[in-house]
Every structure is written in structure tokens, then in C-alpha cells.
Scaffold this motif. Sequence first.
Motif, PDB file in Angstrom:
ATOM      1  N   LYS A  93      -0.394 -38.433  -1.480  1.00 39.30           N
ATOM      2  CA  LYS A  93      -0.045 -38.903  -0.125  1.00 39.30           C
ATOM      3  C   LYS A  93      -1.080 -39.468   0.820  1.00 39.30           C
ATOM      4  O   LYS A  93      -0.617 -40.361   1.509  1.00 39.30           O
ATOM      5  N   THR A  94      -2.401 -38.883   0.546  1.00 38.13           N
ATOM      6  CA  THR A  94      -3.215 -39.715   1.256  1.00 38.13           C
ATOM      7  C   THR A  94      -3.628 -41.082   0.777  1.00 38.13           C
ATOM      8  O   THR A  94      -3.750 -41.915   1.547  1.00 38.13           O
ATOM      9  N   ILE A  96      -1.375 -43.078  -0.738  1.00 36.29           N
ATOM     10  CA  ILE A  96      -0.468 -43.925  -0.349  1.00 36.29           C
ATOM     11  C   ILE A  96      -0.458 -44.340   1.118  1.00 36.29           C
ATOM     12  O   ILE A  96      -0.451 -45.334   1.360  1.00 36.29           O
ATOM     13  N   THR A  97      -0.881 -43.256   2.106  1.00 39.19           N
ATOM     14  CA  THR A  97      -1.266 -43.746   3.458  1.00 39.19           C
ATOM     15  C   THR A  97      -2.338 -44.775   3.390  1.00 39.19           C
ATOM     16  O   THR A  97      -2.396 -45.727   4.390  1.00 39.19           O
ATOM     17  N   GLN A 100      -1.142 -47.985   3.024  1.00 36.05           N
ATOM     18  CA  GLN A 100      -0.334 -48.527   4.121  1.00 36.05           C
ATOM     19  C   GLN A 100      -1.214 -48.897   5.228  1.00 36.05           C
ATOM     20  O   GLN A 100      -0.752 -49.685   6.041  1.00 36.05           O
ATOM     21  N   THR A 101      -2.206 -48.126   5.471  1.00 36.94           N
ATOM     22  CA  THR A 101      -2.953 -48.058   6.782  1.00 36.94           C
ATOM     23  C   THR A 101      -4.501 -48.241   6.356  1.00 36.94           C
ATOM     24  O   THR A 101      -4.844 -47.538   5.640  1.00 36.94           O
ATOM     25  N   LEU A 158       3.426 -48.488 -11.959  1.00 36.99           N
ATOM     26  CA  LEU A 158       2.054 -48.803 -11.812  1.00 36.99           C
ATOM     27  C   LEU A 158       1.771 -50.178 -12.670  1.00 36.99           C
ATOM     28  O   LEU A 158       1.209 -51.018 -11.785  1.00 36.99           O
ATOM     29  N   SER A 170       4.563 -48.907  -2.863  1.00 33.87           N
ATOM     30  CA  SER A 170       5.190 -47.970  -1.799  1.00 33.87           C
ATOM     31  C   SER A 170       6.511 -48.407  -1.433  1.00 33.87           C
ATOM     32  O   SER A 170       7.037 -47.923  -0.375  1.00 33.87           O
ATOM     33  N   SER A 171       6.923 -49.477  -1.758  1.00 30.48           N
ATOM     34  CA  SER A 171       8.370 -50.116  -1.341  1.00 30.48           C
ATOM     35  C   SER A 171       9.466 -49.079  -1.387  1.00 30.48           C
ATOM     36  O   SER A 171       9.448 -48.357  -2.446  1.00 30.48           O
ATOM     37  N   ILE A 172      10.240 -48.863  -0.522  1.00 27.58           N
ATOM     38  CA  ILE A 172      11.525 -47.935  -0.639  1.00 27.58           C
ATOM     39  C   ILE A 172      12.495 -48.790  -1.445  1.00 27.58           C
ATOM     40  O   ILE A 172      13.564 -48.060  -1.428  1.00 27.58           O
ATOM     41  N   ARG A 173      12.541 -50.031  -1.393  1.00 26.16           N
ATOM     42  CA  ARG A 173      13.615 -50.891  -1.870  1.00 26.16           C
ATOM     43  C   ARG A 173      13.591 -51.026  -3.452  1.00 26.16           C
ATOM     44  O   ARG A 173      14.299 -51.833  -4.014  1.00 26.16           O
ATOM     45  N   HIS A 178       5.694 -44.602  -5.169  1.00 24.55           N
ATOM     46  CA  HIS A 178       5.923 -43.573  -3.988  1.00 24.55           C
ATOM     47  C   HIS A 178       7.469 -43.145  -4.378  1.00 24.55           C
ATOM     48  O   HIS A 178       7.779 -41.866  -4.232  1.00 24.55           O
ATOM     49  N   PHE A 182       8.207 -39.033  -4.997  1.00 18.34           N
ATOM     50  CA  PHE A 182       8.867 -38.291  -4.170  1.00 18.34           C
ATOM     51  C   PHE A 182      10.290 -37.816  -4.578  1.00 18.34           C
ATOM     52  O   PHE A 182      10.551 -36.810  -4.383  1.00 18.34           O
TER      53      PHE A 182
END
Lengths: 198, 507
Positions: A93-94, A96-97, A100-101, A158, A170-173, A178, A182
Motif C-alpha cells: 500500500k505504501t 502504490i501510494t 502515485q504521489t 508486473l 495501479s490503473s483500475i481500468r 494493484h 486488492f
Amino acid sequence: MSFDALHLLALRRKADLASLVQAGGIDGAVLEAALAPAIADGRVIQARGLYVLAPAGAAWLQSQYPQVFAATRADSVLAAEYQRFELINRELKTLITQWQTLEVGGKPVLNDHSNADHDARILDRLAALHERAEAQIACMAARLPRLGRYALRLSEALDRAEAGELDWVSSIRCDSYHTVWFEMHEDLLRLLDKRREE
Amino acid sequence: MNGKWTHWLADAAAPARAQIGGKAWSLAQMAALGLNVPPAFVVTTAACTAWFEGGRAWPEGLEQELADGIALLERATGRSFGGSERALLVSVRSGAAISMPGMMDTVLNLGINDEAERALASESGSAGFAADTHRRFCELYGRIVLKATPMEHANAETLRAAVLAEVGEAIPRQPVEQLKRAVMAVFDSSRSRRALTYRKHQGLPADLPTAVTIQAMVFGNLDGDSGTGVMFSRNPLSGERLPYGEYLPHAQGEDVVSGTRTPEPLDSLRRQFPQLHAQLLAGAETLERAERDMQDIEFTVERGRLYFLQSRSAKRSPEAAIRTAVDFADEGLITRAQALSRVKAEQIDAVLRPRLVETQARDALVLARGEPASPGIAAGLVVDDCDHCERLELSGQPAVLCRATTSPEDVHGMIASAAVITEQGGSTSHAAVVGRQLGKPCVVGCGDGTLALLRGRMVTVDGDRGLIYDGLLATEIPSETDHPWLARLAAWTEGRPLRAALAAAQP
């Protein structure tokens, strides 16, 4: 079979046949046959090429879990392996964050992927985490073989990310790292009757 | 010292990048620019090649050269490896000519054992710090070198036992053994499955070797005249040409990362050590000119002496990316064409994003606040049901999804929403990750009861500040011509629209 199909659908709530086949590694015709009775009695709704888990289906699953997963929930070895998995989950989680950030001067700024160095570093760490995750999933799959499929799907994501398709982190599409992770986490929470801790 | 397999890094003639790897090479560059870096030597890629050619056997003479390298580090630092007084600890890092995934992470504090821990305790005056250094070493070494996933342990001793139980191999107590085993692990990591996969994708040779850099650790927590910090050669948020950074006296890098102590602005270093502060600024300027880009520099002060640990191209906000591109061109460090190539369309989008009209926001009622997880402003009707969210979207009404937490089955509701609010969770939570991915404003961790308070109300979500306002607030969209640096950049496109010029200029 009907239970497996509904559980698979529940992890995404809404999905087309192709993505369920991909996620579950189950033959399409078999899946369709397994979903048919659930569509007939309203646990699943089929609309515009999508299967949607209806509230009745969700309630039915919840009523089935204690009994279907009874052996799994009583498996103390799996429970211990799951605790180890949770540690890796926190790191993921860290990571992936951080993908993104960016932290810029102590402030979070969205990653626009203009710093190739940063992206390479995070991908590198994701790959390192993946090796440990794979081993951990293998330990859990030794108790429950179907979990092994997640390792394959994570590897695929990967591979694509490392080949330069950055959406696959990490795209949700798509079935990005990610997304698959999840789904697996949600699966484990349901399997072991745990609550999501954020 | 330069032997068959090793190179001393401070030597004037830095070997080729292919021989010593990218990381050692940049350390050598820093040294060549006259900056003080902690002493280091590197095991060259030739040794790695020999390791594999010999069927994973220790190349002849390497063991002696490692010992010689360590002896040189001992002399340069006045410390001793595995010593019971002033112990020398080193970092061990991998580094191929091209950086790639799958290579080994850096092992820090190598050389520590019970004696060295006692030495460090008496030197730093803190038994807790020494014990923690030992524990962290075991954790890193166990994870990275021995590939264990140890659970959290309070001390080195239980960690050592857990690692042994898990992987059947002990963390060596002898510093020399620790070093040899770590070097082998670095060699092997160059052929890890991931490294091989990556090279196949990239069309790189499968047998690309890695070098190993072994560098003396410096400690920022030995006394009040020590400390650690990071500095940017410019302000990475605004891009302004002012040094920006923080300094934490009497501390190690980990104290900054873990957030256990709050660092002070760089000015506190200037007050305590004006000369070191000046050295640091001069070094930053030198690095910036050599690299022609804003630098992010890690440094440590050990007993009043400044060390440069690392310098790299700085991460920056969209605002700073635009401003530094223009300023570097104005300062003659890059061309105007290069300035255009350094700015991305997404950065312009970010700078020109709608924002709240300040005068309105000031008077608005804040209903809830949480952690800002994904930036942007959006307004809508608060609902807690994903299907409801979708129905509202279909009818053209913006909805704000509010949940205790979100799970994968809520993703479709998040897609249909204008913004997302959660009661629990922080910036790494599922809602935060998905919200950022969707580019939607997201505020997380607003606290229990938020949903009951907000449900059915019209709200405006400020994802930049983590605020939920009552009602619909007005927004404004900044313009390209009003932005001082964007306007300048736009004048360099030879008449083309800015976005088209940027797209054409991307490398």
C-alpha cells in the motif's frame, strides 16, 4: 460451482464473462452454466454483457461463507501465513501510494511520471516485493491451491509494467498489480472472516 | 589501492561507468567536483563476471582485496571494522552500468555485532540507538541478503533467531563474513529472475554484471555537532531559486524518514555552523551546474564535518517544473527547446486546475475534515450507496460517495462519483489509491459519524486541503496567460500552441 462463480463475481461485483474467465482461470462455458441458476433466481443480474451481483446474491454468499469456508477458517497454518501476508500488504500500500504521489519538500504531489528515476526506483521495489509476495502466496496456496492463481496474475501485471506499460502498476481500468492485489486481499478477508483495516 | 577487482573511489581518474556501475560513478563524480563524500571503494563488474564464470566461486584474490579495501576505509575514518571501539560500519549497494529492477537493495550498518553495538553505544552515548542500529541491520540483512520475511521483532537477538528459523541460514556475526555474504548476494541479484526478465524485455544482455559499492557509514547522531538533512538546490514546491531543505541535529536519516522527530529548516544549520551551511550551498550550486538540473541532496554532519551522501535530480511540483525549466533557460544552463522538453502537459493541467474562489471558501461552513488524499475540487450530493451513485450519474447529477472504507466492489461507485470521502483510513488506503488513479478529489479518515452527518447533503469537497464544505461553492479556472512562467514558456513555441509544442519537444 455456483458458489465459486458468485464468490468470484463478488470480488469485482460487476464483470463481463471474459474478465471472470481471466480472474478465475475457469472455462467460460462452465462459468456461464454456474451463473445460470443464480440469474434465474435473481442473485445475479445480467445486463449489457455484464454480470452484476444483486443484493440477494451478496446476502446469499454471506450466509454460505461460514459453512463453505469453515475448514479454511479453522486452518491455523493458513492464519499464520495470512499474518505474514498482511505485513507485505502494508508495504504494498505504501509503495502504490509512492507510485502515485511524490513527496516534494515534505508535501505530497501527484506523480506525473516525469521523474523516470523515481518511477524506476518504485518499480524496482515493487519487483523486490513481488518476489517475497510470490513466496508468501505459494505458502498460502499450499493450503488453498486456487490462491496460486493470484501470483500468476500479479506476475503478468508486473511484466507489463516493467516493459513500460505504466498503467499496469495501479490503473483500475485493467488487471493492474494493484487491481489484482486488492482482489486477492478482499478474497482473503472474506475467506478468513477478517475486517479491512485501513 | 586499485587492484584487479576493486577501485578506491576517491582516486582522481574515475573508472568507466560500465566497470563500477552508475551509483559508484555518481559518487566518484561528486568527489571529482571537490565535494566531501564518505570514503568508499567498489568491487568492479569484472569480479561479478568472474564469479559467474567460475561457477559462483569467489574470484581468486578478491577476498584479499576486500580486506585491503576495508583497511583503507579504517585508515580514512580512524575506525575499525568489528572493533570494540569506534566501530566502522559500512553500506553495501549494488550498481550496474544501467539501473534496473531486481537488483539488491542497499544494506546499511553492515559490520555491526554485539561488540560493535557496545562501541557504538559508548561513542553515541545512546544504548538505545546502538541497539536499534543492530536491529535494523538484522532486519535489512535478513530481508535483502537472506530473503526472509521476518515478523516485527523488538531486538536483534530475536530477529536473528527468527531469520534462522525461517530460512535455515544465520545472519553472520563476523563483520567480514557479513560483507562476503552481502557481496555474493549482490552478484547473484544481477541474475535474479526479475533482473533477467527485465533485460529480456529491454533487449539487454542476460549476463550484464553488477558492481558493489562499499562505503563507510557516517553518523549524524554522535553528538550535538552532528546531524543529518536534505536540501534542494531550489524550492521544489515553487521553483524559486532559494535553497530549501531541512536539518535535524543529533539524528540519523531514519529519524527523518520515520517522522519520530520534526526537522528544522536549513537555517538552523546556518546558525549553528555558518561555514558548513556555506559549503553546502556552494556544493549544491556546483552539482546543479554540473547536472544542469535542480538537485535533491542528502547530507550528514559528523562531528562538525560535512559529508555529501547523494545527489539526484529533484522531484518537483508541477509549478516548480515549469518555473525551473524557464529559469534554467534564462540562466543559460539549458536551451529554450530543452526547457520545453522538460515540461509535460499533465503539469500544465495541474497548474490550471479549477480552484475554489478564496473569498467564498473563507466564509463557507466546514462540515468535516480529513486527510487530503487526491487533489481537486468537486461538489455533489452525498450518498453512501454505489448503485445510487451510478443512478445519479446516469441522470446527470454529480454525486459524492461517502463510505466508512472502500473495497474493490465499490470501485464502480467511485467511478460514477465526483469525489470520494471515507471515515477511516489514511493516504495509503484503498479509497485514496483508487481516488488518485481516477483523478478525483478524495478526502480520507474524516472520522466516524461523518457519513451520518453528510448523507443527503450537497457538499463541496476540497481534495487539496482535506475539507468538506457545506453547499456548492464557486470555482475559478486560472488562465495560461495569467501565469508568469507559463506565459513565458508559451512565448518560446514559435507560434505553435503550447501543448502541441510540448508534445513535439518530449524526448
